[in-house]
Write a protein that holds these residues in place. Sequence first.
Motif, PDB file in Angstrom:
ATOM      1  N   GLU A 166      15.651  67.603  47.623  1.00  0.00           N
ATOM      2  CA  GLU A 166      14.354  68.034  48.137  1.00  0.00           C
ATOM      3  C   GLU A 166      14.074  67.407  49.491  1.00  0.00           C
ATOM      4  N   GLY A 167      13.531  68.188  50.410  1.00  0.00           N
ATOM      5  CA  GLY A 167      13.119  67.656  51.691  1.00  0.00           C
ATOM      6  C   GLY A 167      11.859  66.827  51.575  1.00  0.00           C
ATOM      7  N   GLU A 168      11.520  66.148  52.664  1.00  0.00           N
ATOM      8  CA  GLU A 168      10.338  65.285  52.658  1.00  0.00           C
ATOM      9  C   GLU A 168       9.202  65.957  53.426  1.00  0.00           C
ATOM     10  N   SER A 169       8.502  66.825  52.758  1.00  0.00           N
ATOM     11  CA  SER A 169       7.391  67.526  53.388  1.00  0.00           C
ATOM     12  C   SER A 169       6.081  66.797  53.103  1.00  0.00           C
ATOM     13  N   ALA A 170       5.309  66.567  54.152  1.00  0.00           N
ATOM     14  CA  ALA A 170       4.020  65.905  53.967  1.00  0.00           C
ATOM     15  C   ALA A 170       3.094  66.730  53.082  1.00  0.00           C
ATOM     16  N   ALA A 171       3.287  68.039  53.064  1.00  0.00           N
ATOM     17  CA  ALA A 171       2.438  68.907  52.251  1.00  0.00           C
ATOM     18  C   ALA A 171       2.620  68.641  50.762  1.00  0.00           C
ATOM     19  N   ASP A 172       3.759  68.057  50.384  1.00  0.00           N
ATOM     20  CA  ASP A 172       4.047  67.808  48.973  1.00  0.00           C
ATOM     21  C   ASP A 172       3.746  66.379  48.552  1.00  0.00           C
ATOM     22  N   LEU A 189      10.352  56.965  55.681  1.00  0.00           N
ATOM     23  CA  LEU A 189      10.323  57.765  56.899  1.00  0.00           C
ATOM     24  C   LEU A 189       8.959  58.449  56.973  1.00  0.00           C
ATOM     25  N   PRO A 190       8.122  58.114  57.938  1.00  0.00           N
ATOM     26  CA  PRO A 190       6.829  58.800  58.042  1.00  0.00           C
ATOM     27  C   PRO A 190       7.034  60.285  58.356  1.00  0.00           C
ATOM     28  N   VAL A 191       6.386  61.134  57.573  1.00  0.00           N
ATOM     29  CA  VAL A 191       6.465  62.576  57.815  1.00  0.00           C
ATOM     30  C   VAL A 191       5.053  63.094  58.049  1.00  0.00           C
ATOM     31  N   PHE A 192       4.953  64.142  58.855  1.00  0.00           N
ATOM     32  CA  PHE A 192       3.654  64.586  59.349  1.00  0.00           C
ATOM     33  C   PHE A 192       3.351  66.024  58.925  1.00  0.00           C
TER      34      PHE A 192
END
Length: 644
Positions: free
Chosen positions: A417-423, A483-486
């Motif tokens: 799974e990717g690291e999406s801020a929406a999730d 890792l900060p994701v936006f």
Amino acid sequence: MNASAGDLFGLPPEDRTSSSYTGYTRAHWEAAADGLLEAAWKWATPGGARLDLPGPPSHSGVRSDGLEGYARTFLAAGFRVAGAGGKDPNGLLERYADGLDAGTRTPGRDDAESWPLILDHHVQGQPMVESASVALGLRLTRPWLWDRLPSDVQDRAEQWLRGALRHVPAGNNWYLFPYTVAGFLESVGRGDAETARARERASELLERWYRGGGWYADGDGRAFDHYNGWALHLYPLLDAHLAGDERESAHHGARLREHLESFSLMFGGDGAPLHFGRSLTYRFAASAGVGLGAVTGHTPLAPGVSRRVVSGSLRYFLERGAVGSDGLLTLGWHGPHAATLQSYSGPASPYWASKAFVALLAPDGHPLWASPEEAGPSEGPDRVLSVPAAGFLVQSTGADGVVRLHNHGSDHVRPDEGESAADEDPHYARLAYSTVTGPTSAENTADNHLSVIVGGARSARRRIRPLGSGHGDGWGWAASWHLPVFPAGPSTVPGLRVESVTVARGRHELRVHRVLGAPDGARAELTGWATDPDGPVRSLLRGVHGWEAPEEVRAPQGTAFARWATVPRLGAEVTGTAVLVALASLTAAPEAALLDGVVDRVEVAGDTVIVRWAEDGARTRIAFGPGAATATATATATVTVDHG
């Protein structure tokens, strides 16, 4: 005791002689089970195949939700009757036998009684979850229910259950549902190569997910939460216990024993489990592992300690609105609370709490019930315990019974799974959780969070990479990086990362963060615990290096513990590499002092932080850089954080 729960369920008077902490005895557990079941059965279909409880449906639909009501309450009934040696004063088993008959006549048909078919998890998976509760209910009550069924009903029930063996579970604890179904079928002489393979596959995966220290990941990622106790330990050990399989019991029992060494500390002095992870509406199911350990003898806890923990958890929720005026378990934590729920939560979902009634398999006179209650693990001296397998640091304070979990290892992000801020999930992404606070909603300011703001966008914490943990006498530490994701603009900033270290001593939390690769104009923010400003629990946050003056922000949507909450926040401008140090505290002790004067010196030289504690002169040294994570003597802690 809350009058409504006591009156609704006809709980007996408290027994403060043998149960000095909770007042609960085995009779209270039986009365609670009887009351919950009687209230739920008022919503049964005419044939008894479904319990269509009132409320908005889950994403699986009304028919699946009705099966869920049947299956999950059947589990409570199974523990209740089996623990009483087959005594069934309320005629529960006749109802479940009728429902089994009606539900399996024409499975898949769209009518008032027929159960939905069990299909792959991504097609129609929820019935697979419920098949395990049906199978366990049948196994627990075999002499009084299954063995008395007509052969055609037995055949139909087997055919429906085999759907769990022939379809694909979700890639986590779901593999234990066909495992449990197969165990039941084998126990009644209906095993074959199909049942053997289902059990073999689940066992293979369970071994792969074991991370040590009694902790399993819930799947191939790093999800560590209450599913350890109410699923990953419960199903295999209960299966072995019911089968009388000493070898498997010893294998799984040793792991449960080790799990309870740390997990038993995660209940507050008021009986509350940690508000952390998913499916929290299952509430007192959190104590299932403790009860199972007492029943099987695979526990490090004295019987009176186990009893105090399980009864404290049950009482905690019955006192705080978990049961509505209609006697039904509500969807939420104390009372209804939408932010606690998942999309799979339906009106009958809370009845997975039935797993706590595994304690009733200890009959009257068993040491679990005959031994006087003793203080729980969080009710003694202050403790700090690291759980390296999960990346946890557990901190408890005896003065107020508050337990805090500092999360440096559990994120519920799949490997693919990717690291999406929406999730971002508030129930995993935060730095800390407790038994007296819940996370703020995703729409409000995040509590216990280190964010980086770039171009007006505030970062989220998704995948958590643990860097180590440890503990000594009265203190402990844990570290991780992310890792900060936006959520807006580019999802990441090249080179930007955050390393976080928590050091706990007593009620104090030293929070040290290193921000690397911050672009020009970036800003860091750190928040503390979210609390009701008028409540008994206080949240404090103070910067001791690099932070600006604190401020207080509002969380109008509140938490599971507070209708409306405030959150302390620190801010700082950051460019390139910045090391930031703060002190935090969460306390319900009425005389707790402020954070001023807790440390008398802070030295930051490059990537090294040295903190001197005022009370005893102890030093904590944190060095960000390559090398193994180590910790030394009582007076001085040395934490070396590897760049990973």
